[in-house]
Design an enzyme around this catalytic site. Structure first.
Site, PDB file in Angstrom:
ATOM      1  N   GLU A 113       0.828  -1.211   0.000  1.00  0.00           N
ATOM      2  CA  GLU A 113       0.000   0.000   0.000  1.00  0.00           C
ATOM      3  C   GLU A 113       0.860   1.258   0.000  1.00  0.00           C
ATOM      4  O   GLU A 113       2.081   1.209   0.162  1.00  0.00           O
ATOM      5  CB  GLU A 113      -0.947  -0.043   1.205  1.00  0.00           C
ATOM      6  CG  GLU A 113      -1.941  -1.190   1.070  1.00  0.00           C
ATOM      7  CD  GLU A 113      -3.018  -1.207   2.141  1.00  0.00           C
ATOM      8  OE1 GLU A 113      -2.914  -0.461   3.140  1.00  0.00           O
ATOM      9  OE2 GLU A 113      -3.976  -1.985   1.964  1.00  0.00           O
ATOM     10  N   GLU A 155      -1.862 -10.016  -5.892  1.00  0.00           N
ATOM     11  CA  GLU A 155      -1.861 -10.824  -7.120  1.00  0.00           C
ATOM     12  C   GLU A 155      -0.957 -10.210  -8.180  1.00  0.00           C
ATOM     13  O   GLU A 155      -0.172 -10.901  -8.831  1.00  0.00           O
ATOM     14  CB  GLU A 155      -3.278 -10.930  -7.692  1.00  0.00           C
ATOM     15  CG  GLU A 155      -4.271 -11.687  -6.832  1.00  0.00           C
ATOM     16  CD  GLU A 155      -5.004 -10.802  -5.824  1.00  0.00           C
ATOM     17  OE1 GLU A 155      -4.408  -9.825  -5.335  1.00  0.00           O
ATOM     18  OE2 GLU A 155      -6.162 -11.101  -5.528  1.00  0.00           O
ATOM     19  N   CYS A 201      -6.989  -7.102 -11.216  1.00  0.00           N
ATOM     20  CA  CYS A 201      -6.132  -8.297 -11.141  1.00  0.00           C
ATOM     21  C   CYS A 201      -6.640  -9.382 -12.081  1.00  0.00           C
ATOM     22  O   CYS A 201      -5.847 -10.106 -12.691  1.00  0.00           O
ATOM     23  CB  CYS A 201      -6.053  -8.818  -9.710  1.00  0.00           C
ATOM     24  SG  CYS A 201      -5.048  -7.757  -8.649  1.00  0.00           S
TER      25      CYS A 201
HETATM   26  N1  THU Z   1      -6.207  -6.502  -2.131  1.00  0.00           N
HETATM   27  C1  THU Z   1      -5.396  -7.441  -2.687  1.00  0.00           C
HETATM   28  O1  THU Z   1      -4.162  -7.401  -2.513  1.00  0.00           O
HETATM   29  N2  THU Z   1      -5.950  -8.427  -3.417  1.00  0.00           N
HETATM   30  C2  THU Z   1      -7.290  -8.607  -3.565  1.00  0.00           C
HETATM   31  O2  THU Z   1      -7.697  -9.559  -4.208  1.00  0.00           O
HETATM   32  C3  THU Z   1      -8.244  -7.667  -2.961  1.00  0.00           C
HETATM   33  C4  THU Z   1      -7.641  -6.482  -2.322  1.00  0.00           C
HETATM   34  C5  THU Z   1      -5.603  -5.459  -1.294  1.00  0.00           C
HETATM   35  C6  THU Z   1      -5.621  -4.075  -1.853  1.00  0.00           C
HETATM   36  C7  THU Z   1      -5.533  -3.250  -0.589  1.00  0.00           C
HETATM   37  O3  THU Z   1      -4.184  -3.174  -0.194  1.00  0.00           O
HETATM   38  C8  THU Z   1      -6.275  -4.081   0.442  1.00  0.00           C
HETATM   39  O4  THU Z   1      -6.302  -5.404  -0.070  1.00  0.00           O
HETATM   40  C9  THU Z   1      -7.685  -3.605   0.719  1.00  0.00           C
HETATM   41  O5  THU Z   1      -8.408  -3.474  -0.450  1.00  0.00           O
END
Ligand code: THU
Length: 165
Positions: free
Chosen positions: A65, A76, A116
């Protein structure tokens, strides 16, 4: 006049991780292990992804993030872009995805976001065979979806960039 059309797909549901075949179980465990290293101070929602190649190698990634929220990236795509940048001819077989929110218990699987899915589909088409998507965690149900294209019906693909012949 209009007509109704529908698109269906089926997927496997396992009661728990122990019911998965050994390689898929190991892949989901790898996703669960790597999510612990996610950098998710803003959402407090840690996600891990593990990618298996046909030669048995496994690569992992987690969400990264940023204080400027859209600059972050999902687990992903972190894993996928790493694999494809280092091994452009990689034959991806499967991706496992696991999540662990820091503030509550997750009772269901999480499924990849639209961006993704689109990124995964690019490589599924390029590789020329389905990439399995395994969703779950150490506890609870596990889903095994047979391909990325099943998760992205009516997708935008390269042929649409060209005039129909
Ligand atoms: N996120 C992922 O890494 N993969 C997913 O399939 C859904 C969401 C992350 C993005 C963000 O850092 C956090 O989860 C909340 O949305």
């Amino acid at each position: 006049m209009s007509a109704k059309r529908s698109i269906e797909f089926s997927y496997d549901v396992f009661e728990e991780i122990s019911q998965l075949p050994q390689e898929e179980r190991a892949l989901l465990k790898a996703a669960t292990a790597i999510l612990k290293k996610a950098y998710a101070p803003y959402s407090r929602f840690k996600v891990g992804a593990a990618i298996a190649l046909s030669d048995g190698r496994v690569f992992t990634g987690n969400n990264q993030e940023n204080v400027a929220y859209p600059s972050g990236l999902c687990a992903e795509r972190v894993a996928l872009f790493y694999v494809m940048s280092q091994h452009p001819d990689a034959e991806i077989q499967a991706i496992a995805i696991a999540a662990h929110p820091q503030d509550f218990e997750l009772s269901r699987v999480i499924s990849p976001c639209g961006a993704c899915r689109q990124a995964l589909l690019e490589y599924e088409i390029r590789i020329g065979h389905p990439i399995k998507v395994i969703l779950g965690s150490e506890k609870g149900e596990v889903y095994r979806i047979p391909s990325v294209s099943a998760l992205l019906p009516l997708s935008f693909t390269e042929s649409k960039l060209k005039k129909e012949g």
